[in-house]
Design a protein around this motif. Structure first.
Motif, PDB file in Angstrom:
ATOM      1  N   ASP A  39      -3.463  30.555 -11.754  1.00 11.34           N
ATOM      2  CA  ASP A  39      -2.998  29.591 -12.632  1.00 11.34           C
ATOM      3  C   ASP A  39      -1.594  30.319 -13.316  1.00 11.34           C
ATOM      4  O   ASP A  39      -1.110  30.098 -12.723  1.00 11.34           O
TER       5      ASP A  39
ATOM      6  N   VAL B 156     -12.842  26.105  -7.289  1.00  9.10           N
ATOM      7  CA  VAL B 156     -13.169  24.579  -8.162  1.00  9.10           C
ATOM      8  C   VAL B 156     -14.715  24.570  -8.068  1.00  9.10           C
ATOM      9  O   VAL B 156     -15.357  23.803  -9.134  1.00  9.10           O
TER      10      VAL B 156
ATOM     11  N   LEU C  49     -10.474  25.025 -16.975  1.00  8.84           N
ATOM     12  CA  LEU C  49      -9.939  24.753 -16.593  1.00  8.84           C
ATOM     13  C   LEU C  49      -9.712  24.313 -15.326  1.00  8.84           C
ATOM     14  O   LEU C  49      -9.031  23.152 -14.363  1.00  8.84           O
TER      15      LEU C  49
ATOM     16  N   MET D  91      -8.886  31.818 -11.067  1.00  8.41           N
ATOM     17  CA  MET D  91      -8.869  31.272 -11.084  1.00  8.41           C
ATOM     18  C   MET D  91      -7.271  31.261 -11.990  1.00  8.41           C
ATOM     19  O   MET D  91      -6.460  30.195 -12.468  1.00  8.41           O
TER      20      MET D  91
ATOM     21  N   VAL E 283     -14.963  33.989 -10.415  1.00 11.54           N
ATOM     22  CA  VAL E 283     -13.517  31.929 -10.549  1.00 11.54           C
ATOM     23  C   VAL E 283     -13.116  31.645 -11.963  1.00 11.54           C
ATOM     24  O   VAL E 283     -12.025  31.906 -11.860  1.00 11.54           O
TER      25      VAL E 283
ATOM     26  N   VAL F 116      -7.055  21.803 -13.217  1.00 10.11           N
ATOM     27  CA  VAL F 116      -6.975  22.203 -11.558  1.00 10.11           C
ATOM     28  C   VAL F 116      -7.018  20.965 -10.935  1.00 10.11           C
ATOM     29  O   VAL F 116      -6.630  20.692  -9.891  1.00 10.11           O
TER      30      VAL F 116
ATOM     31  N   HIS G 137      -4.356  18.758 -10.892  1.00 10.41           N
ATOM     32  CA  HIS G 137      -2.907  19.100 -10.277  1.00 10.41           C
ATOM     33  C   HIS G 137      -3.449  18.776  -8.492  1.00 10.41           C
ATOM     34  O   HIS G 137      -2.738  17.836  -8.359  1.00 10.41           O
TER      35      HIS G 137
END
Lengths: 288, 1173
Positions: free
Chosen positions: A157, B784, B760, A153, A149, B764, B767
Motif C-alpha cells: 500500500d 489478498v 485492507l 500489504m 500478509v 485492494v 483497486h
C-alpha cells in the motif's frame, strides 16, 4: 574442465543405518565466484545440515545452498515465504558449499572416499518418517500467515501510494526535453498501451487506407485486372475432379467472363491535394 | 467416379469385414476433410494422419466429363450426400460376390446338380422300417412318436433348381450360401402325407439317402446336416467343395414336394394336421372338443411348396433394378450387424427381400431408387407400421375363398402374407423379435435424420451384440428345464404344433409373461434365437436341450427402475383376483395414504444398485411361480460388475447413496457460505469442483470419525497428525469447492467496523476492480486471497462452529465428517496472470502455464462439474459407468496418464451420443461400451465431441472438425471437445502420451472380448475381476509396497482378507479435531520418484490399494549422453571410445528406490535385463 568421481556406497558398521551415496562434484579450477564455493551434487534425500557436517573436515563451512539447477553466478535470492511458495517435491539438486576460507575448497577437492550421509548419530529422515515430518510442517500457524500478509500489504500500500503521489506530482510537468507524460488519469485520458488496443488502431488505419486506394481507375488498370482474372481458375462449381466433390453442385458463384458481376470497389474521384493523413495514392501517369 | 484416394483403393481389396471397416473409415475421413476446406497441414506429415491428396493444377481444374456430371446429378437426387454415396458403394463392393468367384460357384453347382440327379433309387419300404439305411448315416430328424403309416422309396429328384439370394444377386459376404430346391418325384409321396409329420419323415429319409451317396463323392469337402432356418422338422443338407474352395460356398439342398401336391386349403392356419391321438398316443377327450390347429406345422409344409414361386416373384421385382438389389444387400448388412437374421424366427434376408417386393408393389419404393433410398424407405416402413396388429399381404387377388388376415392374426403374432395368400412369411417370427426389429428401425431412422453423426458408420458398420445392446441379460440354462415349464404352462397344443420343440413353445409363453411382470421397468425384451447347428451325417440330430442356451436381453427404462412398488387394483375389484394370481404370494393387500386399499407387490431394495436389480427379482419370481423354473437355472447378468465399485465394507450399495450424502453436505455448506455475514465482499457463486460432486469418484467418501488414540495431536492447531509407529491412517481427500468473489456488493455500514486487515483487502479488491494499474501485480492478489481465506475460516468457526484450517491458498472445513477445501477465486486473476509487459511498455495477453492452470481450475472445472452433475440427474447410470471406467483404467495402472475429467467426458459421450445404441441404464453395459469406444475410436483423425447440454449445433460441430484437422499436429493425442472448450481440449493437454493411449487401446481391445465372453457364458461368469488385473510382465522393475502404509489397501481389486486398522471409529461420535488430510504415502513416494527419476523411467501405480509400482525404463534415456553438468541426475560417467559419456546408474537408482521409500517399500525387483547399457 569438469571431472567426476563417483563414490560407491559403503555400508556403515553392521547393524547401523545404511550409508547413503553421495555423488560429488568438483571443479578443477577450485573455486567458483567468491573463491570459497564448492559445488556438490545431491541425491534426493540429503539436507543442508548433512552437507555442512560432511564437508566440515575440509574447513569451516559458511553456508550451503541447495538449488535445482547449477548456477554459475551468485544470484542473491529473495527470501521465500513458507506460506506462498510451496516447497517443491525434492528431486536431484545441486548444492553449493561455501567455505569460510579458500583452503576449504582445495581440501574438499582432494577429499577421498565415499561420504556417509546418514549415520547413527546424525540420521537423515527418509520414507515414512520424512513424509510424516513434512505433513507436520505443512500444518502452519494461521496467525503467522496473517502477520505476513499484513506486513506485505502494508508495504505494498505504501509503495503504491508513493508511486501515485509521484505520478500526480509529475502530471503535466514537462521533463528536461520538454515531453509531458500522458497517463490515463489525466484530464484527457489516452488509449491504454495494450496489444489489443494497438491492433485495433492498426486495423482501422489499414481499412482507411484501403478505402482510399483506387484500383480500377484507369483503363489499363481495368484491363490488367481482367487479364489476371482470365488466368484464374473457373468458378468452384466446375472443378469437381475430386471424388468427394461429387456433392450438390456449388452455388454458381458468378461468371468468369467479365468483372461486372463482381462487387466493384467504390469509385471515388481523387480529391485535389493531399487528402487525409496519407493522401490518395495515384499512378504516376496522371501527371505525365 | 473420379480417382479415389490412393490409400483407400489399396485397402479396398481385402475381404474381411474388419479390414473393410478400417478402409471405409479412411475414405470417409478423407472425403470429409477435403469437403471442408483445402488446406495444407504445417509441419511434416505424421504417420497415419490422413492428409489431403495433392493434385496438380491441371488435375484440379480439369473439365468434368459427361459421366462425372451425370453422377453428380444422380448423387444429388438419390443420395443424402456424396460422402454417403462413396461409403455405400465401398461397402457394397465389399459384400458383393466378385464375378470370378461366381464362375467357380456356378461350376460347382453344375457338378452338384449332375450328382444329385444320378443318386440311385431304392425299393419301397415301410416308413418305420429304416434298416435299409446304410450304417454311416442317421436320419436327421427326431422321430417322436416313431410309428407312422406310409411307405418310402428313394427316386432321383424330378428337378433341381437354384433358389434364393444367389440367383437374385443379393447374397452378401461372408458365408455365401446357395439354396437348391430338390423336388421329390410324385411317386414317393402318398395321399394324406401332409398328416402327422409323414411328409417330414419322408423328406428326412430322402435327405439321408442323398447324404449317404454324396458323402462318397470326392467332390465334396464336407457333407453335413443342418436345419432350414432352425426349424427342426426340416433338415437340409450342406455341401461344401473340397480343397481350397472349402470356404467359398455352402450349398444347401432343400427337398420339396412336387408343385400342387398339397392342397393349400388343407394347410390354413386354423386346420389341424397333427392328430392328438397319434402325437400323444391317446385319443382326445371324448367330449368332442375339436383338434387344436397346427399353424406352424402347416406353414412349414407350405414353405416347401412355394420356394420357386417366391424366387420368381423376387426376380421379376428385383430383376434389373440395381438400386433395389443394393438396397436388399444393405438391409441384410443392417440385420446382420444387429444379429437379427439368424436362427429360428430370425428376420432373415429373405424376409427383407419380400418386404422390399411388398413396398415396390405398394409403390412405396420405385425401381429407380438408389440402395440408400431403399434402405431408408424399408426402415421407415418398419418403424412406422405394426405388423402385429395390421398384417400386410403380397396377395393381390380378392378371391373370397382366401383366408382373411384376421385368421392369421389369431394364429401368429406377426403377419406378412405371400402372394398366394396362404402362407405367412413371418410365421416363425416372434413378437419380441419383431419389436426388436421395429426398435432398431426407429433408432436408425432417428440416426439418419439427425445429420450430426457419421450415420453410415453407426448404422451399417457398428456391430450390436446382445450383451452390449441390452442393459441386463439373463441366461436360462439348462434348457431341459423348459420341458417341465411347458407342462406347467399347459402348452401341449403348441408342442404338438411345433413337433416337440419345447424351447420355442416355452419362449412364446414366457416372453409375454415377463413383459407383463416387468411392466414399466422394461423398454424392450429380446431373446436370442437358437443357433442353427450343423452336424455330421453319421450323428443323430442335436437334441433341443443341446441348442445352447436361451438368452433374454432386457432394455430397461431408467425412470421405471426406481420404484419398488407394483401397484395393483383395489381389493374389491374383479381384477384383483387376476393380480393375485399373477404375482402369487408376493401380492399383498396394502393401505395407501389416500385411503385406498389395493393389491400391491413390494420389492426389497434400499439402494440404487438393488433397485436396478429388481428385474432380477421379478424374473426369478415369475419364472418359478408360473413356469416352475428354479432360480438356479436363471443366470442373471446385470450387476456382476457392481462388486468392483462397492466400498470395501458396504456390499449392498454401489455408492450412489454415499455420493448423494456427500453432495447434500456440500449443498448445506454452500448455503452457509452464501449466508455468511461479515465478509467484506459477497459471495457470487459457490461451485463444486471435485469428482464426488459430479458423482464420479470411484469410492465415495465416508464421514470420518478418527480414533484420537491413533494419532499425534497438534493441540494449538486442533489437528491430528499421523504417527510413524502406527499403520498409515485412513485416507481423507478434501473435496474442493470454488468460491469466486464478486464485485463490491457489501453493506457499507458495517465495513467500517471491520478490523484493519479486512479493510485492507477490501480496499485492494476495490483497486483491482477500478484501476488499470494495480491488477498487474499477481503477488498482491495472492496475499489478498490468503487474507480472505483466513477471514473465511474465522467466520465459519464463529458463526457455525465448524472446524477450519486456513492456508494461503485454501481453507479446509470439516463438516459432518466430510472435509471440504474451499478456494477463493477472483475472476480476473487469470487475466492478470496473462498480462505481459514488453520492453516498450506494451501490454499483451499471453497464455502462461499459471494462467492456464488457474483458468482450468476456477472456470472449466466447475462448469464441467455442474454439467456432469446434471447428466447424472438425467441418466442415473452415469455414476456407475464413470466409476467402473475409472476403476478399470486405474486398475490397469494407467490412472496417472489420463485425467479424471477426460475419462468422465468419455463416459459422458456414451450417454450423450449413444448411437446406434440407447443410453445405457446399467453400469455393466455402459462399461462394455466404454471399452468398445476406447478400443475403436480413431483418436488420431477425430475429436471426440461431447455435446454437453446439446449446446453445439451441427454447423458448429463441422467447424470444430475442420479446425481440428487444420491444427491436428499441435493438439494432444486425445482430443475431447465440449461446448465450453472448443479448441484446446484442456483435460488432455497434460496426457495421455501416445504410448499410454496406445497401451490403453490395446488393453481395452483385449479386455472387451474376454469380459463379453464371461458375461455371455451361461455356466456363470467365472472370475469377473480378470479384466481388472493388470499385466505385470511388461514392467522392468516392480516395487512392492508394504500394505501397512497403504491407506486405501482395502479398495484393491482383490480385496485383502485382512488389512490394518486405519484409526477410524465405527460408531458416530463428535469430531472436533481436523483429521489427517491427503496423507497417502504411496502417492508421496510416487511424486518423489517422478521428480527424481521422471526422465529415466515411467512409474505406474493403482491408487486404489495397489501393492505394486511398475517401473518402465525409457529407452531414449539409456542412450549415452555427452558429459554435461546439468545432465547428471541418476547417471554415471563412463569412458567410451576415449570420450566421457553419461549413462544411467541403474544399480544406484534401484538402491535409491528403496531408500526413498524407507518403511513403505518391501522389495525392489529388477525383472528384465533390458536396462543394461
Amino acid at each position: 574442465m569438469e571431472t567426476r568421481a563417483r563414490s560407491r556406497r559403503r555400508t556403515a558398521t553392521p547393524g547401523g543405518p545404511r550409508g547413503f551415496r553421495l555423488a560429488r562434484w568438483r571443479r578443477a579450477g577450485g573455486s567458483v565466484g567468491r573463491g570459497t564455493r564448492s559445488r556438490g551434487f545431491r541425491a534426493p534425500q540429503v539436507t543442508q545440515e548433512c552437507l555442512s557436517r560432511l564437508f566440515s573436515p575440509c574447513g569451516a563451512v559458511q553456508s550451503v545452498e541447495l538449488q535445482e539447477k547449477p548456477d554459475l553466478g551468485d544470484s542473491p535470492k529473495e527470501p521465500k515465504s513458507k506460506f506462498f511458495d510451496p516447497t517443491p517435491v525434492p528431486g536431484f539438486q545441486v548444492a553449493y558449499v561455501v567455505f569460510q576460507k579458500p583452503a576449504g575448497v582445495s581440501a574438499a577437492i582432494v577429499l577421498k572416499g565415499p561420504l556417509v550421509v546418514s549415520t547413527e548419530s546424525h540420521p537423515v529422515k527418509s520414507g515414512i518418517h520424512k513424509w510424516i515430518s513434512n505433513y507436520v510442517d505443512s500444518v502452519l500457524d494461521p496467525e503467522t500467515l496473517r502477520v505476513e500478509v499484513d506486513t506485505f500489504m502494508e508495504a505494498y500500500d505504501k509503495r503504491i501510494a508513493e508511486e501515485e503521489a509521484k505520478a500526480k506530482e509529475e502530471e503535466g510537468v514537462p521533463d528536461e526535453e520538454g515531453w509531458v507524460k500522458v497517463t490515463r488519469r489525466g484530464r484527457r485520458p489516452v488509449l491504454p498501451r495494450t496489444e489489443a488496443a494497438s491492433l485495433r488502431v492498426l486495423e482501422k488505419e489499414r481499412q482507411k487506407r484501403a478505402r482510399k486506394e483506387l484500383l480500377n481507375f484507369y483503363a489499363w488498370q481495368h484491363r490488367e485486372t481482367k487479364m489476371e482474372r482470365k488466368g484464374a481458375p473457373p468458378a468452384p462449381g466446375l472443378q469437381p475432379h475430386f471424388p468427394w466433390r461429387l456433392g450438390p453442385v456449388h452455388e454458381a458463384q458468378g461468371c468468369c467472363c467479365c468483372c461486372r458481376c463482381q462487387p466493384q470497389p467504390e469509385r471515388r474521384a481523387p480529391r485535389g491535394g493531399p487528402g487525409g493523413v496519407l493522401g490518395h495514392r495515384l499512378p504516376d501517369r496522371l501527371w505525365s | 467416379m473420379g480417382p479415389a484416394p490412393a490409400g483407400a483403393q489399396d485397402r479396398g481389396g481385402a475381404g474381411e469385414p474388419e479390414v473393410m471397416e478400417l478402409a471405409l473409415e479412411g475414405t470417409g475421413k478423407e472425403g470429409k476433410k477435403e469437403s471442408s476446406k483445402k488446406h495444407t497441414l504445417s509441419g511434416s506429415p505424421v504417420e497415419g494422419l490422413l492428409q489431403p491428396v495433392k493434385l496438380s493444377q491441371a488435375e484440379l481444374y480439369k473439365e468434368p466429363t459427361n459421366e462425372e456430371l451425370n453422377r453428380l446429378r444422380e448423387t444429388e437426387s438419390l443420395f443424402h450426400s456424396s460422402l454417403l454415396r462413396l461409403q455405400v458403394e465401398e461397402l457394397l463392393k465389399e459384400v458383393r460376390l466378385p464375378e470370378k468367384k461366381k464362375e467357380r460357384i456356378d461350376a460347382f453347382l453344375r457338378e452338384v446338380n449332375q450328382r444329385v440327379l444320378r443318386v440311385p433309387s431304392t425299393p419301397k419300404r415301410e416308413l418305420t422300417d429304416q434298416t435299409w439305411l446304410p450304417a454311416g448315416v442317421r436320419v436327421p430328424l427326431h422321430q417322436v412318436p416313431y410309428t407312422v403309416k406310409g411307405c418310402f422309396c428313394f427316386l432321383p429328384p424330378s428337378q433341381v433348381t437354384v433358389v434364393g439370394s444367389y440367383l437374385l444377386g443379393t447374397c452378401v459376404r461372408p458365408d455365401i450360401n446357395v439354396d437348391m430346391a430338390v423336388t421329390m418325384p410324385r411317386e414317393i409321396l402318398q395321399d394324406k402325407d401332409g398328416l402327422n409329420q409323414r411328409y417330414f419323415r419322408k423328406r428326412a429319409l430322402y435327405l439321408a439317402h442323398l447324404a449317404h451317396h454324396l458323402s462318397q463323392d470326392p467332390l465334396f469337402g464336407s457333407v453335413h446336416f443342418s436345419y432350414t432356418n432352425g426349424c427342426h422338422l426340416k433338415p437340409s443338407l450342406l455341401l461344401r467343395p473340397r480343397g481350397k474352395d472349402e470356404r467359398l460356398v455352402t450349398v444347401r439342398l432343400h427337398p420339396c414336394p412336387p408343385p400342387d401336391f398339397f392342397r393349400p386349403c388343407r394347410l390354413l392356419p386354423s386346420k389341424n394336421n397333427v392328430r392328438s391321438a397319434w402325437y400323444r398316443g391317446q385319443s382326445p377327450p371324448g367330449d368332442g372338443s375339436p383338434e387344436p390347429p397346427t399353424p406352424h406345422y402347416n406353414t412349414w409344409v407350405l414353405q416347401d411348396m412355394t420356394l420357386e414361386s417366391h424366387v420368381q416373384l423376387l426376380s421379376t421385382v428385383l430383376g434389373s433394378a440395381f438400386g433395389l438389389k443394393d438396397g436388399v444387400a444393405l438391409l441384410k448388412v443392417w440385420l446382420r450387424q444387429r444379429e437379427l437374421d439368424k436362427g429360428l424366427g430370425g428376420f432373415s434376408g429373405f424376409l427383407v427381400s419380400m418386404l422390399v417386393a411388398f413396398l415396390v408393389s405398394t409403390r412405396k419404393i420405385h425401381t429407380t431408387m438408389s440402395g440408400y433410398q431403399v434402405l431408408r424407405s424399408a426402415l421407415q416402413f418398419l418403424a412406422t407400421t405394426d405388423l402385429t396388429v395390421n398384417g400386410i399381404s403380397l396377395c393381390l387377388s380378392s378371391d373370397p375363398s382366401l383366408p382373411a388376415l384376421a385368421d392369421f392374426h389369431q394364429a401368429f403374432p406377426v403377419v406378412f402374407l405371400d402372394s398366394s395368400g396362404y402362407l405367412n412369411l413371418c410365421a416363425d417370427v416372434t413378437a419380441s423379435t419383431y419389436h426388436q426389429v421395429q426398435h432398431e428401425a426407429r433408432l436408425s431412422m432417428a440416426l439418419l435424420d439427425s445429420r450430426t453423426d457419421d450415420g453410415f458408420q453407426l448404422l451399417l458398420m457398428t456391430p450390436k451384440p446382445m450383451i452390449r445392446a441390452f442393459d441386463h441379460v439373463l441366461h436360462l440354462h439348462p434348457l431341459s428345464r423348459l420341458q417341465a415349464a411347458c407342462h406347467r404352462l399347459k402348452l401341449w397344443p403348441e408342442l404338438q404344433d411345433l413337433g416337440g420343440d419345447y424351447v420355442s413353445a416355452a419362449l412364446g409363453a414366457l416372453t409375454p409373461l415377463l413383459e407383463q411382470g416387468l411392466g414399466s421397468r422394461l423398454h424392450l425384451l429380446a431373446h436370442s434365437r437358437p443357433p442353427v447347428s450343423e452336424w455330421d451325417i453319421s450323428q443323430d440330430p442335436p437334441k433341443h436341450r443341446d441348442s445352447g442356451t436361451l438368452t433374454l436381453g432386457l432394455l430397461l427404462r431408467p425412470e421405471g427402475l426406481t420404484s419398488v412398488l407394483e401397484l395393483g387394483p383395489e381389493a374389491n375389484q374383479p381384477e384383483a383376483a387376476d393380480f393375485r394370481q399373477f404375482w402369487g404370494s408376493r401380492s399383498e393387500l396394502r393401505r395407501f395414504q389416500d385411503g385406498a386399499i389395493r393389491e400391491a407387490v413390494v420389492w426389497e431394495a434400499a439402494s440404487m444398485a438393488q433397485k436396478r436389480l429388481i428385474p432380477h427379482q421379478v424374473v426369478t419370481h415369475l419364472l418359478a411361480l408360473h413356469a416352475n423354473i428354479p432360480d438356479t437355472c436363471v443366470h442373471y447378468v446385470g450387476g456382476l460388475l457392481d462388486a468392483l465399485i462397492q466400498s470395501p465394507k458396504e456390499t449392498s450399495s454401489t455408492g450412489e447413496e454415499a455420493l448423494a450424502a456427500a453432495v447434500r453436505c456440500y449443498d448445506d455448506l454452500s448455503r452457509l457460505l452464501w449466508g455468511l455475514e461479515g465478509l467484506p465482499l459477497t459471495v457470487s457463486a459457490v461451485q463444486g469442483a471435485h469428482p464426488v460432486l459430479r458423482y464420479t469418484e470411484v469410492f465415495p467418501p465416508t464421514p470420518v470419525r478418527p480414533a484420537y488414540s491413533f494419532y499425534e495431536h497438534l493441540r494449538d492447531r486442533a489437528s491430528l497428525l499421523p504417527r510413524p509407529d502406527k499403520p498409515c491412517p485412513a485416507y481423507v481427500e478434501p473435496m474442493t469447492g470454488e468460491e469466486p468473489l464478486r464485485k463490491d456488493e457489501r453493506n457499507p455500514s458495517h465495513s467500517m467496523s471491520q478490523s484493519r486487515d479486512l479493510l485492507l483487502f477490501f480496499l485492494v479488491v476495490c483497486h483491482l476492480e477500478g484501476s488499470g494499474q494495480w491488477p498487474q501485480d499477481a503477488e498482491a492478489i495472492r496475499r489478498v486471497r490468503a487474507a480472505f481465506q483466513l477471514r473465511l475460516a474465522e467466520l465459519l468457526m464463529q458463526q457455525h462452529g465448524l472446524r477450519c484450517r486456513a492456508t494461503a491458498t485454501h481453507t479446509d472445513v470439516l463438516k459432518d465428517g466430510f472435509v471440504f477445501r474451499i478456494r477463493v477465486a477472483y475472476q480476473r486473476e487469470p487475466q492478470i496472470l496473462r498480462e505481459m509487459r514488453s520492453p516498450e511498455g506494451m501490454i499483451s495477453l499471453r497464455d502462461t502455464p499459471a494462467s492456464i492452470h488457474l483458468e482450468r481450475d476456477t472456470r472449466h472445472l466447475p462448469l464441467l462439474t455442474s454439467a456432469l452433475h446434471g447428466l447424472q440427474q438425467q441418466h442415473p447410470a452415469f455414476s456407475g459407468v464413470a466409476r467402473l471406467a475409472k476403476r478399470w483404467v486405474r486398475a490397469q495402472l494407467l490412472g496417472e496418464g489420463l485425467s479424471d475429467e477426460s475419462l468422465d467426458l468419455v463416459v459422458a459421450a456414451l450417454f450423450l451420443h449413444p448411437e446406434p445404441f440407447t443410453p445405457p441404464s446399467s453400469p455393466q453395459v455402459g462399461f462394455l461400451r466404454f471399452l468398445f469406444l476406447i478400443s475403436t475410436f480413431d483418436w488420431r483423425n477425430n475429436p471426440l465431441i461431447v455435446n454437453l447440454n446439446n449446446e453445439l449445433t451441427v454447423e458448429e460441430q463441422a467447424e470444430i472438425r475442420s479446425g481440428f484437422l487444420a491444427a491436428r499436429t499441435q493438439l494432444p493425442v486425445m482430443v475431447i471437445v465440449t461446448p465450453q472448450d472448443r479448441k484446446n481440449s484442456v483435460w488432455t493437454q497434460d496426457g495421455p502420451s501416445p504410448q499410454i493411449l496406445q497401451q490403453l487401446v490395446v488393453l481395452a481391445a483385449e479386455a472387451l472380448p474376454v469380459l463379453e465372453k464371461q458375461l455371455m457364458d451361461p455356466q456363470g461368469p467365472g472370475d469377473i475381476r480378470t479384466v481388472f488385473r493388470p499385466p505385470l510382465d511388461m514392467y522392468d522393475v516392480l516395487i512392492r509396497l508394504s500394505p501397512r502404509h497403504i491407506p486405501r489397501h482395502r479398495q484393491a481389486v482383490d480385496s485383502p482378507a485382512a488389512s490394518f486398522c486405519r484409526g477410524l471409529l465405527s460408531e458416530p461420535g463428535p469430531c472436533s479435531l481436523m483429521p489427517v488430510l491427503g496423507y497417502d504415502p504411496p502417492q508421496l513416494y510416487l511424486a518423489q520418484l517422478r521428480e527424481a527419476f521422471g526422465d529415466l523411467a515411467l512409474f505406474f501405480y493403482d491408487q486404489h490399494g495397489g501393492e505394486v509400482i511398475g517401473v518402465l525404463w525409457k529407452p531414449t534415456s539409456f542412450q549415452p549422453q555427452p558429459f554435461k553438468a546439468s545432465n547428471t541426475k541418476g547417471r554415471m560417467v563412463m569412458s567410451r571410445g576415449g570420450e566421457l559419456v553419461m549413462v544411467p546408474n541403474v544399480e544406484a537408482i534401484l538402491e535409491d528406490f528403496a531408500i526413498l521409500g524407507e518403511g513403505l517399500v518391501q522389495a525392489v525387483e529388477a525383472r528384465s535385463e533390458r536396462w543394461t547399457v
